[in-house]
Design a protein around this motif. Structure first.
Motif, PDB file in Angstrom:
ATOM      1  N   MET A   1       0.866  -1.191  -0.014  1.00  0.00           N
ATOM      2  CA  MET A   1       0.151  -0.088  -0.116  1.00  0.00           C
ATOM      3  C   MET A   1       0.953   1.342  -0.045  1.00  0.00           C
ATOM      4  SD  MET A   1      -2.902   0.729   2.648  1.00  0.00           S
ATOM      5  CE  MET A   1      -3.602   2.100   3.155  1.00  0.00           C
ATOM      6  N   ASN A   2       0.712   2.055  -0.784  1.00  0.00           N
ATOM      7  CA  ASN A   2       1.501   3.367  -1.088  1.00  0.00           C
ATOM      8  C   ASN A   2       0.767   4.428  -0.475  1.00  0.00           C
ATOM      9  OD1 ASN A   2       3.113   5.304  -1.699  1.00  0.00           O
ATOM     10  ND2 ASN A   2       2.760   5.176  -3.966  1.00  0.00           N
ATOM     11  N   LEU A   3       1.239   4.958   0.872  1.00  0.00           N
ATOM     12  CA  LEU A   3       0.511   5.981   1.617  1.00  0.00           C
ATOM     13  C   LEU A   3       1.160   7.352   1.150  1.00  0.00           C
ATOM     14  CD1 LEU A   3       1.431   4.523   5.004  1.00  0.00           C
ATOM     15  CD2 LEU A   3      -0.679   4.271   3.778  1.00  0.00           C
ATOM     16  N   PHE A   4       2.110   7.707   0.385  1.00  0.00           N
ATOM     17  CA  PHE A   4       2.443   8.836   0.022  1.00  0.00           C
ATOM     18  C   PHE A   4       2.882   9.023  -1.545  1.00  0.00           C
ATOM     19  CE2 PHE A   4       4.075   8.366   4.202  1.00  0.00           C
ATOM     20  CZ  PHE A   4       3.428   9.251   5.095  1.00  0.00           C
ATOM     21  N   GLU A   5       2.314   9.854  -1.898  1.00  0.00           N
ATOM     22  CA  GLU A   5       2.784  10.192  -3.415  1.00  0.00           C
ATOM     23  C   GLU A   5       3.921  11.413  -3.607  1.00  0.00           C
ATOM     24  OE1 GLU A   5       1.000  12.257  -7.231  1.00  0.00           O
ATOM     25  OE2 GLU A   5      -0.431  11.564  -5.950  1.00  0.00           O
ATOM     26  N   LYS A   6       5.118  10.899  -3.964  1.00  0.00           N
ATOM     27  CA  LYS A   6       6.132  11.844  -4.003  1.00  0.00           C
ATOM     28  C   LYS A   6       6.068  12.947  -4.860  1.00  0.00           C
ATOM     29  CE  LYS A   6      10.306   9.736  -3.497  1.00  0.00           C
ATOM     30  NZ  LYS A   6      11.334   8.956  -3.685  1.00  0.00           N
ATOM     31  N   LEU A   7       6.156  14.164  -4.471  1.00  0.00           N
ATOM     32  CA  LEU A   7       6.101  15.304  -5.181  1.00  0.00           C
ATOM     33  C   LEU A   7       7.247  15.764  -5.703  1.00  0.00           C
ATOM     34  CD1 LEU A   7       3.944  17.470  -3.101  1.00  0.00           C
ATOM     35  CD2 LEU A   7       3.078  16.061  -5.010  1.00  0.00           C
ATOM     36  N   TYR A   8       8.522  15.660  -5.045  1.00  0.00           N
ATOM     37  CA  TYR A   8       9.990  15.926  -5.394  1.00  0.00           C
ATOM     38  C   TYR A   8      10.952  15.349  -4.295  1.00  0.00           C
ATOM     39  CZ  TYR A   8       9.778  19.884  -2.133  1.00  0.00           C
ATOM     40  OH  TYR A   8       9.659  20.694  -0.921  1.00  0.00           O
ATOM     41  N   ASP A   9      12.103  14.827  -4.882  1.00  0.00           N
ATOM     42  CA  ASP A   9      13.059  14.246  -4.152  1.00  0.00           C
ATOM     43  C   ASP A   9      14.395  14.955  -4.778  1.00  0.00           C
ATOM     44  OD1 ASP A   9      14.819  12.816  -2.704  1.00  0.00           O
ATOM     45  OD2 ASP A   9      13.937  11.028  -3.176  1.00  0.00           O
TER      46      ASP A   9
END
Length: 99
Positions: A1-9
């Motif tokens: 389960m993916n809890l976070f959607e990465k916006l930038y890294d």
């Protein structure tokens, strides 16, 4: 389960300036992180309290904002800080990040 959607890294070798100074009313210790992110606004960190904000020349005109974000006791302290940052922070050349 993916809890976070990465916006930038992003990784960046950023220039950091540490500066301490005094006025008639207070002592200040700041870290200023110059980065290409955040529309070129430097990240300013108060080393005494850990409070931080992104600042540009327009923000320096709003003394009430500076007083609030850095929890200063007087408006005069915010004026002193504004004058210091007018010298210490470069004027960014804004580029549109989103088209």
């Amino acid at each position: 389960m993916n809890l976070f959607e990465k916006l930038y890294d992003e990784n960046e070798n950023a220039k950091v300036r540490f500066v301490g100074f005094t006025t008639e009313q207070a002592r200040y210790d700041f870290g200023i992180v110059f980065t290409n992110l955040f529309f070129g606004k430097p990240l300013v960190v108060c080393m005494q309290t850990g409070r931080s904000t992104l600042l540009d020349p327009k923000d320096l005109e709003d003394k009430a904002y500076l007083q609030k974000v850095f929890k200063m006791d007087t408006h005069h302290q915010a004026e002193d800080l504004s004058e210091f940052f007018k010298i210490a922070l470069p004027s960014p050349s804004f580029e549109t990040q989103y088209e």
